[in-house]
Design a protein around this motif. Sequence first.
Motif, PDB file in Angstrom:
ATOM      1  N   LEU A   1      -7.194   2.883  19.742  1.00  0.00           N
ATOM      2  CA  LEU A   1      -7.171   1.437  19.884  1.00  0.00           C
ATOM      3  C   LEU A   1      -6.571   0.847  18.624  1.00  0.00           C
ATOM      4  O   LEU A   1      -7.055   1.088  17.523  1.00  0.00           O
ATOM      5  N   ARG A   2      -5.501   0.085  18.772  1.00  0.00           N
ATOM      6  CA  ARG A   2      -4.833  -0.565  17.654  1.00  0.00           C
ATOM      7  C   ARG A   2      -5.185  -2.044  17.614  1.00  0.00           C
ATOM      8  O   ARG A   2      -5.812  -2.566  18.516  1.00  0.00           O
TER       9      ARG A   2
ATOM     10  N   LEU B   1      -3.610   0.006  23.310  1.00  0.00           N
ATOM     11  CA  LEU B   1      -4.038   1.398  23.393  1.00  0.00           C
ATOM     12  C   LEU B   1      -2.813   2.280  23.245  1.00  0.00           C
ATOM     13  O   LEU B   1      -1.741   1.954  23.765  1.00  0.00           O
ATOM     14  N   VAL B   2      -2.974   3.404  22.566  1.00  0.00           N
ATOM     15  CA  VAL B   2      -1.886   4.368  22.424  1.00  0.00           C
ATOM     16  C   VAL B   2      -2.403   5.733  22.840  1.00  0.00           C
ATOM     17  O   VAL B   2      -3.416   6.201  22.317  1.00  0.00           O
ATOM     18  N   LEU B   3      -1.721   6.361  23.806  1.00  0.00           N
ATOM     19  CA  LEU B   3      -2.023   7.731  24.210  1.00  0.00           C
ATOM     20  C   LEU B   3      -1.121   8.648  23.402  1.00  0.00           C
ATOM     21  O   LEU B   3       0.106   8.618  23.562  1.00  0.00           O
ATOM     22  N   ARG B   4      -1.719   9.446  22.515  1.00  0.00           N
ATOM     23  CA  ARG B   4      -0.964  10.352  21.653  1.00  0.00           C
ATOM     24  C   ARG B   4      -0.599  11.617  22.418  1.00  0.00           C
ATOM     25  O   ARG B   4      -1.479  12.342  22.889  1.00  0.00           O
ATOM     26  N   PRO B   5       0.697  11.921  22.570  1.00  0.00           N
ATOM     27  CA  PRO B   5       1.100  13.069  23.375  1.00  0.00           C
ATOM     28  C   PRO B   5       0.711  14.416  22.766  1.00  0.00           C
ATOM     29  O   PRO B   5       0.448  15.362  23.499  1.00  0.00           O
TER      30      PRO B   5
ATOM     31  N   GLY C   1       3.954   7.666  21.323  1.00  0.00           N
ATOM     32  CA  GLY C   1       3.149   7.856  22.517  1.00  0.00           C
ATOM     33  C   GLY C   1       3.341   6.762  23.545  1.00  0.00           C
ATOM     34  O   GLY C   1       4.272   5.967  23.473  1.00  0.00           O
ATOM     35  N   ARG C   2       2.435   6.731  24.521  1.00  0.00           N
ATOM     36  CA  ARG C   2       2.436   5.716  25.575  1.00  0.00           C
ATOM     37  C   ARG C   2       1.553   4.562  25.110  1.00  0.00           C
ATOM     38  O   ARG C   2       0.395   4.755  24.780  1.00  0.00           O
ATOM     39  N   HIS C   3       2.100   3.359  25.081  1.00  0.00           N
ATOM     40  CA  HIS C   3       1.402   2.165  24.616  1.00  0.00           C
ATOM     41  C   HIS C   3       1.050   1.304  25.828  1.00  0.00           C
ATOM     42  O   HIS C   3       1.890   1.099  26.706  1.00  0.00           O
ATOM     43  N   VAL C   4      -0.192   0.787  25.846  1.00  0.00           N
ATOM     44  CA  VAL C   4      -0.658  -0.066  26.934  1.00  0.00           C
ATOM     45  C   VAL C   4      -1.387  -1.259  26.315  1.00  0.00           C
ATOM     46  O   VAL C   4      -2.306  -1.072  25.515  1.00  0.00           O
ATOM     47  N   LEU C   5      -0.976  -2.468  26.672  1.00  0.00           N
ATOM     48  CA  LEU C   5      -1.688  -3.658  26.218  1.00  0.00           C
ATOM     49  C   LEU C   5      -2.867  -3.914  27.147  1.00  0.00           C
ATOM     50  O   LEU C   5      -2.721  -3.848  28.375  1.00  0.00           O
ATOM     51  N   ILE C   6      -4.037  -4.189  26.552  1.00  0.00           N
ATOM     52  CA  ILE C   6      -5.238  -4.456  27.344  1.00  0.00           C
ATOM     53  C   ILE C   6      -5.908  -5.730  26.861  1.00  0.00           C
ATOM     54  O   ILE C   6      -5.713  -6.152  25.721  1.00  0.00           O
TER      55      ILE C   6
ATOM     56  N   GLN D   1      -5.061  -5.246  32.254  1.00  0.00           N
ATOM     57  CA  GLN D   1      -3.946  -4.548  31.623  1.00  0.00           C
ATOM     58  C   GLN D   1      -2.686  -5.399  31.631  1.00  0.00           C
ATOM     59  O   GLN D   1      -2.387  -6.068  32.609  1.00  0.00           O
ATOM     60  N   GLY D   2      -1.943  -5.312  30.541  1.00  0.00           N
ATOM     61  CA  GLY D   2      -0.639  -5.947  30.420  1.00  0.00           C
ATOM     62  C   GLY D   2       0.461  -4.906  30.519  1.00  0.00           C
ATOM     63  O   GLY D   2       0.314  -3.895  31.188  1.00  0.00           O
ATOM     64  N   ARG D   3       1.527  -5.153  29.789  1.00  0.00           N
ATOM     65  CA  ARG D   3       2.679  -4.249  29.889  1.00  0.00           C
ATOM     66  C   ARG D   3       2.427  -2.933  29.180  1.00  0.00           C
ATOM     67  O   ARG D   3       1.466  -2.786  28.426  1.00  0.00           O
ATOM     68  N   GLN D   4       3.320  -1.971  29.429  1.00  0.00           N
ATOM     69  CA  GLN D   4       3.249  -0.665  28.782  1.00  0.00           C
ATOM     70  C   GLN D   4       4.643  -0.157  28.494  1.00  0.00           C
ATOM     71  O   GLN D   4       5.605  -0.557  29.141  1.00  0.00           O
ATOM     72  N   TRP D   5       4.738   0.723  27.512  1.00  0.00           N
ATOM     73  CA  TRP D   5       6.012   1.314  27.124  1.00  0.00           C
ATOM     74  C   TRP D   5       5.737   2.630  26.423  1.00  0.00           C
ATOM     75  O   TRP D   5       4.606   2.933  26.060  1.00  0.00           O
TER      76      TRP D   5
END
Length: 77
Positions: A67-68, A56-60, A41-46, A32-36
């Motif tokens: 997966l983008r 990755l984006v977690l849709r609230p 939603g919540r974005h996470v680099l993997i 995992q990389g950074r997140q914001w």
Amino acid sequence: MTSVGVECTFAQDGRIQVRRIEIDGRWLAVEQGRQWQDQTGRHVLIMVPNEPVRELVLRPETLTWELRNGRAPTFLA
């Protein structure tokens, strides 16, 4: 974007630690990389081994992961 399964933990401060993702019935360990967080939603680099960095984006509104950034990881037989 592609819907994916995600195994993760949520910290008390809201940060997410992604352990692995499920694509086409297969679980892949990830780094995992950074997140914001923003309005989408919540974005996470993997990072999946031998693949480019993905987002990755977690849709609230639905609590689903997407997966983008291109195609799903390729599997070597």
